[in-house]
Design a protein around this motif. Structure first.
Motif, PDB file in Angstrom:
ATOM      1  N   ASN A 119      -6.532   0.314 -13.440  1.00 37.78           N
ATOM      2  CA  ASN A 119      -6.244  -0.970 -12.735  1.00 37.78           C
ATOM      3  C   ASN A 119      -4.930  -1.203 -11.980  1.00 37.78           C
ATOM      4  N   SER A 120      -4.409  -2.151 -11.641  1.00 35.48           N
ATOM      5  CA  SER A 120      -3.075  -2.261 -11.226  1.00 35.48           C
ATOM      6  C   SER A 120      -2.215  -1.857 -12.292  1.00 35.48           C
ATOM      7  N   ALA A 121      -2.252  -2.367 -13.563  1.00 37.98           N
ATOM      8  CA  ALA A 121      -1.501  -2.193 -14.483  1.00 37.98           C
ATOM      9  C   ALA A 121      -1.492  -0.679 -14.992  1.00 37.98           C
ATOM     10  N   GLY A 122      -2.705  -0.116 -15.199  1.00 37.94           N
ATOM     11  CA  GLY A 122      -2.806   1.307 -15.565  1.00 37.94           C
ATOM     12  C   GLY A 122      -1.925   2.270 -14.092  1.00 37.94           C
ATOM     13  N   THR A 123      -2.274   1.567 -13.103  1.00 35.23           N
ATOM     14  CA  THR A 123      -1.609   2.559 -12.106  1.00 35.23           C
ATOM     15  C   THR A 123      -0.133   2.720 -12.210  1.00 35.23           C
ATOM     16  N   LEU A 124       0.368   1.475 -12.443  1.00 38.28           N
ATOM     17  CA  LEU A 124       1.804   1.666 -12.455  1.00 38.28           C
ATOM     18  C   LEU A 124       2.408   2.070 -13.944  1.00 38.28           C
ATOM     19  N   THR A 125       1.589   2.215 -14.766  1.00 40.29           N
ATOM     20  CA  THR A 125       2.065   2.787 -16.251  1.00 40.29           C
ATOM     21  C   THR A 125       2.261   4.059 -16.350  1.00 40.29           C
ATOM     22  N   ASP A 126       1.076   4.935 -15.757  1.00 41.03           N
ATOM     23  CA  ASP A 126       1.235   6.412 -16.081  1.00 41.03           C
ATOM     24  C   ASP A 126       0.268   7.324 -15.086  1.00 41.03           C
ATOM     25  N   GLN A 127       0.764   8.298 -14.580  1.00 40.57           N
ATOM     26  CA  GLN A 127      -0.007   8.908 -13.655  1.00 40.57           C
ATOM     27  C   GLN A 127      -1.186   9.528 -14.251  1.00 40.57           C
TER      28      GLN A 127
ATOM     29  N   TYR B 248      -1.344  -7.454  -3.873  1.00 39.73           N
ATOM     30  CA  TYR B 248      -0.859  -8.670  -3.395  1.00 39.73           C
ATOM     31  C   TYR B 248       0.553  -8.907  -3.585  1.00 39.73           C
ATOM     32  N   GLY B 249       1.322  -7.963  -4.410  1.00 41.35           N
ATOM     33  CA  GLY B 249       2.722  -8.234  -4.469  1.00 41.35           C
ATOM     34  C   GLY B 249       3.104  -8.730  -5.902  1.00 41.35           C
ATOM     35  N   LEU B 250       2.269  -8.890  -6.767  1.00 37.43           N
ATOM     36  CA  LEU B 250       2.635  -9.607  -8.034  1.00 37.43           C
ATOM     37  C   LEU B 250       2.443  -8.328  -9.072  1.00 37.43           C
ATOM     38  N   TYR B 251       3.303  -8.634 -10.012  1.00 40.31           N
ATOM     39  CA  TYR B 251       3.263  -7.276 -11.187  1.00 40.31           C
ATOM     40  C   TYR B 251       2.639  -7.958 -12.429  1.00 40.31           C
ATOM     41  N   PRO B 252       1.685  -6.819 -12.997  1.00 41.72           N
ATOM     42  CA  PRO B 252       0.718  -7.255 -14.194  1.00 41.72           C
ATOM     43  C   PRO B 252       1.552  -7.662 -15.416  1.00 41.72           C
ATOM     44  N   ALA B 253       2.658  -7.284 -15.482  1.00 44.27           N
ATOM     45  CA  ALA B 253       3.721  -7.119 -16.384  1.00 44.27           C
ATOM     46  C   ALA B 253       5.043  -7.232 -16.201  1.00 44.27           C
TER      47      ALA B 253
ATOM     48  N   ARG C 151      10.023  -2.567 -12.560  1.00 44.69           N
ATOM     49  CA  ARG C 151      11.041  -1.498 -12.287  1.00 44.69           C
ATOM     50  C   ARG C 151      10.250  -0.373 -11.410  1.00 44.69           C
ATOM     51  N   VAL C 152       9.157  -0.246 -11.469  1.00 45.62           N
ATOM     52  CA  VAL C 152       8.252   0.960 -10.973  1.00 45.62           C
ATOM     53  C   VAL C 152       8.280   1.064  -9.681  1.00 45.62           C
TER      54      VAL C 152
ATOM     55  N   VAL D 231       0.932  -1.161   0.067  1.00 45.19           N
ATOM     56  CA  VAL D 231      -0.096  -0.080  -0.007  1.00 45.19           C
ATOM     57  C   VAL D 231       0.770   1.424   0.340  1.00 45.19           C
ATOM     58  N   ARG D 232       1.932   1.204   0.787  1.00 47.80           N
ATOM     59  CA  ARG D 232       2.734   2.510   0.870  1.00 47.80           C
ATOM     60  C   ARG D 232       3.639   2.695  -0.424  1.00 47.80           C
ATOM     61  N   GLN D 233       3.912   1.593  -1.107  1.00 42.45           N
ATOM     62  CA  GLN D 233       4.658   1.771  -2.387  1.00 42.45           C
ATOM     63  C   GLN D 233       3.727   2.396  -3.439  1.00 42.45           C
ATOM     64  N   LEU D 234       2.870   1.769  -3.250  1.00 47.17           N
ATOM     65  CA  LEU D 234       1.570   2.406  -4.375  1.00 47.17           C
ATOM     66  C   LEU D 234       1.268   3.742  -4.125  1.00 47.17           C
ATOM     67  N   GLN D 235       1.005   4.122  -2.787  1.00 50.42           N
ATOM     68  CA  GLN D 235       0.500   5.573  -2.448  1.00 50.42           C
ATOM     69  C   GLN D 235       1.740   6.632  -2.967  1.00 50.42           C
ATOM     70  N   GLN D 236       3.065   5.939  -2.764  1.00 48.84           N
ATOM     71  CA  GLN D 236       4.234   6.811  -3.281  1.00 48.84           C
ATOM     72  C   GLN D 236       4.119   7.413  -4.808  1.00 48.84           C
ATOM     73  N   ILE D 237       3.504   6.618  -5.768  1.00 46.19           N
ATOM     74  CA  ILE D 237       3.619   6.767  -7.051  1.00 46.19           C
ATOM     75  C   ILE D 237       2.214   7.502  -7.499  1.00 46.19           C
ATOM     76  N   LEU D 238       1.165   7.572  -6.713  1.00 42.53           N
ATOM     77  CA  LEU D 238      -0.155   8.310  -7.135  1.00 42.53           C
ATOM     78  C   LEU D 238       0.026   9.560  -7.353  1.00 42.53           C
TER      79      LEU D 238
END
Length: 404
Positions: A230-238, A252-257, A262-263, A44-51
């Motif tokens: 979704n997860s992939a969109g979140t990791l792709t581009d703000q 859950y700790g897995l990457y969509p691709a 690296r994100v 959650v913290r990792q995701l919040q940092q890139i939002l």
């Protein structure tokens, strides 16, 4: 520092004797799924940092939180600061309410019967509306109940699944806005190819979504919230973040691709473990398990492990999978059966009945992930995570001292 939320610690689970004098039910588990709540907090913290600055995080906990246990996950991520949770069905939402979850619960799936509408109103859930007929049904039933429900309006921008065609956004949202029992909570869509390195479709969907929102603004309609990623969109581009992102797999700790690794740094939340039920010596030429898909080519030491395809271990992994014992890799042999599988433990001559086997997770320097299984089977990690059945209890590990 981790501690067990149940009466038995993971260490006790691994070392408990097989005497039936202890009455704690966790003592007798032949197999189980461990859920690392510290890893959930970390993700959650990792995701919040890139939002993007204005963006809130919604946790997708449908399908029993992708097999992790919806109540455990929802409570953990809400403590970590997510804005709400998403499910697929009314029943999933009710189960969260019964578990004491009070946060907003968005239902992705179509709900179009009077019984579902009444349940949504009673349990204060937030449905998705996909078409005008659904909106009118909700309005009729809610009028008889004299109550109002927040609703999320789904536009189809290219997924070709649920949702009103994006070209009709103005008419659809205008209708809903005129129905007094419905309170628009958000307008959203869903990306079809966000995990792809080719962003052509992603940008097309984003453009369609933006055009639909522009139609609404021109009509004087300003939805409170917009969401697309979704997860992939979140990791792709703000630029895909809008007001909310809906994250499942990454939580859950897995990457969509692969290219998204690296994100941010994610930690796997799930471990699947089972016990050795019997250890035996097998002579050369002996067939192993149903159909004799494996024949011992030499003297083997065999461990029979108490987990099988009825628990969610794919039978097609027979003779393909690796397990971990005492920090060592061991090979699975023979057909995986309904309740058991066999391992070649010749390299562990002193292995004892009751010892713990890691099927997914880390033991020593080695780690096995859902991605590893998915690659062997030609499928996706989502399917692997969702396959673990409910007869495997979920054992929650909680954070004794929250990380900073």
């Amino acid at each position: 520092m981790l501690k067990q939320t149940n009466q038995v610690t993971p260490q006790q689970l691994e070392t408990v004797p097989h005497s039936l004098t202890n009455t704690d039910p966790w003592i007798y588990q032949r197999a189980w799924v461990e859920i690392n709540q510290a890893a959930l907090h970390h993700n959650v913290r990792q995701l919040q940092q890139i939002l993007a600055p204005q963006t809130q995080l919604m946790a997708v906990v449908k399908a029993d939180a992708y097999g992790h246990g919806a109540a455990i996950v929802a409570k953990t991520v809400l403590e970590a600061g997510v804005a709400g949770v998403c499910v697929a069905t009314v029943q999933e939402g009710i189960q969260l309410r019964e578990a004491g979850i009070e946060a907003p619960v968005l239902i992705f799936g179509a709900t179009d019967t009077p019984e579902q509408v009444r349940a949504i109103a009673h349990w204060q859930l937030e449905p998705t509306l996909c078409n005008s007929q659904q909106a009118l049904l909700f309005s009729k039933i809610l009028s008889s109940l004299a109550t109002t429900v927040p609703v999320h309006l789904n536009l189809d921008t290219g997924m070709s699944r649920l949702g009103m065609p994006w070209q009709q956004a103005k008419q659809f949202v205008s209708l809903v806005q005129q129905l007094p029992q419905l309170k628009i909570a958000s307008v959203y869509s869903h990306l079809a190819t966000a995990e792809s390195t080719d962003t052509t479709v992603i940008r097309q969907q984003q453009q369609r979504f933006d055009e639909a929102v522009s139609q609404l603004h021109q009509a004087g309609i300003v939805p409170p919230l917009l969401h697309l990623a979704n997860s992939a969109g979140t990791l792709t581009d703000q630029t895909l973040h809008y007001d909310l992102v809906r994250v499942g797999l990454a939580l859950y700790g897995l990457y969509p691709a692969e290219h998204l690794r690296r994100v941010i740094d994610l930690q796997s939340v799930m471990q699947v473990k089972a016990r050795v039920m019997q250890v035996k010596d097998i002579a050369p030429g002996t067939g192993i398990s149903y159909g004799y898909k494996s024949i011992a080519q030499k003297q083997l030491r065999l461990a029979v492990v108490g987990i099988g395809y009825a628990d969610g271990i794919p039978r097609n992994l027979s003779n393909k999978m690796i397990a971990l014992i005492r920090g060592q890799q061991v090979r699975q042999i023979g057909a995986i059966t309904m309740d058991m599988l066999m391992l070649d433990v010749t390299a562990l001559p002193d292995l004892q009945t009751g010892e713990v086997v890691t099927l997914i997770g880390q033991d020593g320097e080695f780690q096995i992930t859902a991605d590893d299984w998915a690659q062997s089977l030609g499928t996706i990690s989502w399917e692997i995570l969702c396959s673990f059945k409910h007869r495997l209890p979920r054992v929650a590990l909680t954070v004794a001292g929250q990380e900073g």
